[in-house]
Design a protein around this motif. Structure first.
Motif, mmCIF file in Angstrom:
data_model
loop_
_atom_site.group_PDB
_atom_site.id
_atom_site.type_symbol
_atom_site.label_atom_id
_atom_site.label_comp_id
_atom_site.label_asym_id
_atom_site.label_seq_id
_atom_site.Cartn_x
_atom_site.Cartn_y
_atom_site.Cartn_z
ATOM 1 N N THR A 13 7.383 2.165 -8.264
ATOM 2 C CA THR A 13 6.341 1.346 -8.884
ATOM 3 C C THR A 13 6.121 0.057 -8.106
ATOM 4 N N ILE A 14 7.208 -0.604 -7.712
ATOM 5 C CA ILE A 14 7.074 -1.860 -6.964
ATOM 6 C C ILE A 14 6.468 -1.609 -5.592
ATOM 7 N N HIS A 15 6.920 -0.567 -4.909
ATOM 8 C CA HIS A 15 6.336 -0.253 -3.605
ATOM 9 C C HIS A 15 4.893 0.227 -3.753
ATOM 10 N N GLY A 16 4.581 0.868 -4.871
ATOM 11 C CA GLY A 16 3.197 1.285 -5.106
ATOM 12 C C GLY A 16 2.260 0.108 -5.275
ATOM 13 N N ALA A 17 2.803 -1.031 -5.728
ATOM 14 C CA ALA A 17 1.974 -2.226 -5.848
ATOM 15 C C ALA A 17 1.469 -2.682 -4.489
ATOM 16 N N ARG A 18 2.237 -2.452 -3.437
ATOM 17 C CA ARG A 18 1.798 -2.836 -2.093
ATOM 18 C C ARG A 18 0.540 -2.074 -1.702
ATOM 19 N N VAL A 19 0.514 -0.786 -2.016
ATOM 20 C CA VAL A 19 -0.653 0.031 -1.690
ATOM 21 C C VAL A 19 -1.854 -0.387 -2.529
ATOM 22 N N SER A 20 -1.667 -0.501 -3.830
ATOM 23 C CA SER A 20 -2.791 -0.803 -4.724
ATOM 24 C C SER A 20 -3.390 -2.168 -4.434
ATOM 25 N N LEU A 21 -2.547 -3.189 -4.277
ATOM 26 C CA LEU A 21 -3.058 -4.541 -4.038
ATOM 27 C C LEU A 21 -3.716 -4.661 -2.670
ATOM 28 N N SER A 22 -3.132 -4.048 -1.656
ATOM 29 C CA SER A 22 -3.729 -4.140 -0.321
ATOM 30 C C SER A 22 -5.042 -3.379 -0.256
ATOM 31 N N VAL A 23 -5.084 -2.173 -0.825
ATOM 32 C CA VAL A 23 -6.331 -1.395 -0.822
ATOM 33 C C VAL A 23 -7.391 -2.088 -1.660
ATOM 34 N N TYR B 168 -4.464 9.905 -8.335
ATOM 35 C CA TYR B 168 -4.204 10.875 -9.408
ATOM 36 C C TYR B 168 -4.769 12.253 -9.052
ATOM 37 N N LEU B 169 -5.916 12.262 -8.381
ATOM 38 C CA LEU B 169 -6.534 13.531 -7.994
ATOM 39 C C LEU B 169 -5.928 14.130 -6.735
ATOM 40 N N GLY B 170 -5.018 13.403 -6.099
ATOM 41 C CA GLY B 170 -4.345 13.926 -4.923
ATOM 42 C C GLY B 170 -5.085 13.730 -3.622
ATOM 43 N N ILE B 171 -6.086 12.834 -3.611
ATOM 44 C CA ILE B 171 -6.850 12.604 -2.383
ATOM 45 C C ILE B 171 -6.786 11.134 -1.978
ATOM 46 N N GLY B 172 -5.742 10.467 -2.389
ATOM 47 C CA GLY B 172 -5.535 9.086 -1.982
ATOM 48 C C GLY B 172 -4.631 9.019 -0.764
ATOM 49 N N VAL B 173 -3.766 8.007 -0.729
ATOM 50 C CA VAL B 173 -2.807 7.900 0.364
ATOM 51 C C VAL B 173 -1.858 9.089 0.299
ATOM 52 N N PRO B 174 -1.663 9.817 1.403
ATOM 53 C CA PRO B 174 -0.841 11.035 1.364
ATOM 54 C C PRO B 174 0.605 10.740 1.002
ATOM 55 N N PRO B 175 1.286 11.696 0.342
ATOM 56 C CA PRO B 175 2.712 11.542 0.070
ATOM 57 C C PRO B 175 3.497 11.586 1.386
ATOM 58 N N PRO B 176 4.714 11.050 1.387
ATOM 59 C CA PRO B 176 5.506 10.589 0.234
ATOM 60 C C PRO B 176 5.277 9.132 -0.140
ATOM 61 N N ALA B 177 4.235 8.476 0.407
ATOM 62 C CA ALA B 177 3.974 7.084 0.051
ATOM 63 C C ALA B 177 3.754 6.967 -1.454
ATOM 64 N N PRO B 178 4.455 6.056 -2.132
ATOM 65 C CA PRO B 178 4.295 5.931 -3.583
ATOM 66 C C PRO B 178 3.007 5.199 -3.948
ATOM 67 N N THR B 179 2.200 5.805 -4.780
ATOM 68 C CA THR B 179 1.013 5.154 -5.341
ATOM 69 C C THR B 179 1.027 5.386 -6.846
ATOM 70 N N TRP B 180 0.456 4.443 -7.567
ATOM 71 C CA TRP B 180 0.503 4.533 -9.027
ATOM 72 C C TRP B 180 -0.233 5.765 -9.547
ATOM 73 N N GLY B 181 -1.358 6.095 -8.967
ATOM 74 C CA GLY B 181 -2.103 7.260 -9.425
ATOM 75 C C GLY B 181 -1.339 8.550 -9.213
#
Length: 314
Positions: free
Chosen positions: A86-96, A253-266
């Protein structure tokens, strides 16, 4: 310069007195500090690696662990620490979200300025283009654009009927390509507001005086219009950031965001959905993170609107 500094100090003082802005700022600063310090927290072993699969992270039945001493917010279906992800996912969400808003602001302000300032056929053409973009739901357009991406390219076009069917534009799918897609679908909402402000400002006496003194169009735009548009642009940008974060979470959430294994909230919500009855924390924790982030931007934007609006009632 002294007047500008005094104005900024006055705005900051008014923000401190505004409850909405204060609450939004505290939430946002906390999220940003957590996101920035995530690698340091991982390095000092206070926070676990977001992609590390703990051998003891699942129970005897192979189900995620609830809240425990080792994992403060439990584990997910692969034994990974939910708090760390969750904390690492904040880096992706806030930067994007921030980068997408900057791109959308640049496009929206430019289009709104040109349409409102020059009028005529340019206004007609730009506003019809804006209305067409507004008619398409942003999430659907983002899905369509993200669907053109694969894991190695941002755009992968193969219209076989055309001679240039082998066209590929190299760009790895990730944070950069994602903010381009989200920024592209987020600019139309700002155009109408900026255009309306420009239509009002260009009829003011100081604009007429500048024209009479021989000021060029560029001088009027950069010296008179843009400085007066800045409060509106700042408010719109802050409030639109929450929307861009929601779009990023929806794509994940739909699986077309940042590719895994990068953690994202969706993607965390999507991965935890099958386990919601047995392990609801997998969905609730990233969901609450999305809620608090969007809420913080909305509260801060509302507070800025109350502080920077000269017509507000005290």
């Amino acid at each position: 310069m002294r007047n500008t500094t005094g104005l900024l100090c006055g705005i900051l003082a008014a923000l401190r007195r505004n409850r909405l802005a204060t609450v939004g700022s505290v939430l946002l600063v906390g999220l940003v500090l957590l996101a920035i310090s995530a690698p340091l927290l991982t390095r000092i072993h206070w926070l676990k690696e977001p992609i590390h699969q703990d051998q003891n992270g699942l129970d005897s039945d192979g189900m995620p662990l609830p809240v425990s001493g080792t994992h403060v917010l439990g584990t997910d279906n692969l034994g990974r620490d939910v708090l760390a992800r969750t904390i690492h996912g904040a880096r992706v969400s806030l930067s994007v979200g921030t980068a997408a808003v900057l791109a959308a602001t640049l496009v929206g302000v430019t289009v709104g300025l040109l349409a409102g300032f020059y009028g005529g056929k340019m206004d007609l053409g730009l506003m019809r283009l804006t209305e067409i973009a507004l008619a398409i739901p942003s999430i659907l357009l983002a899905v369509a654009l993200a669907g053109l991406m694969d894991k190695s390219r941002i755009i992968h076009l193969h219209p076989a009927a055309l001679p240039w069917h082998s066209l590929d534009i190299e760009f790895k799918r990730g944070v950069a390509s994602l903010f381009i897609v989200i920024g592209f679908v987020s600019w139309p909402g700002m155009v109408r507001v900026i255009r309306g402000q420009v239509l009002s400002l260009k009829e003011r006496d100081y604009i007429t005086a500048a024209r009479a003194l021989g000021a060029t169009d560029l001088a009027i735009i950069f010296r008179h219009l843009i400085p007066n548009l800045l409060p509106t642009v700042i408010i719109l940008s802050v409030m639109n950031t929450g929307n861009t974060i929601l779009i990023e979470a929806g794509l994940g959430y739909l699986g077309i965001g940042v590719p895994p294994p990068a953690p994202t909230w969706g993607s965390m919500v999507a991965d935890g959905q099958p386990y919601f009855i047995a392990a609801p924390h997998i969905v609730i924790v990233p969901g609450v993170a999305i809620l608090l982030t969007v809420l913080s931007f909305n509260l801060l934007g509302q507070g800025l609107q109350e502080v920077m609006d000269p017509k507000r009632e005290r």
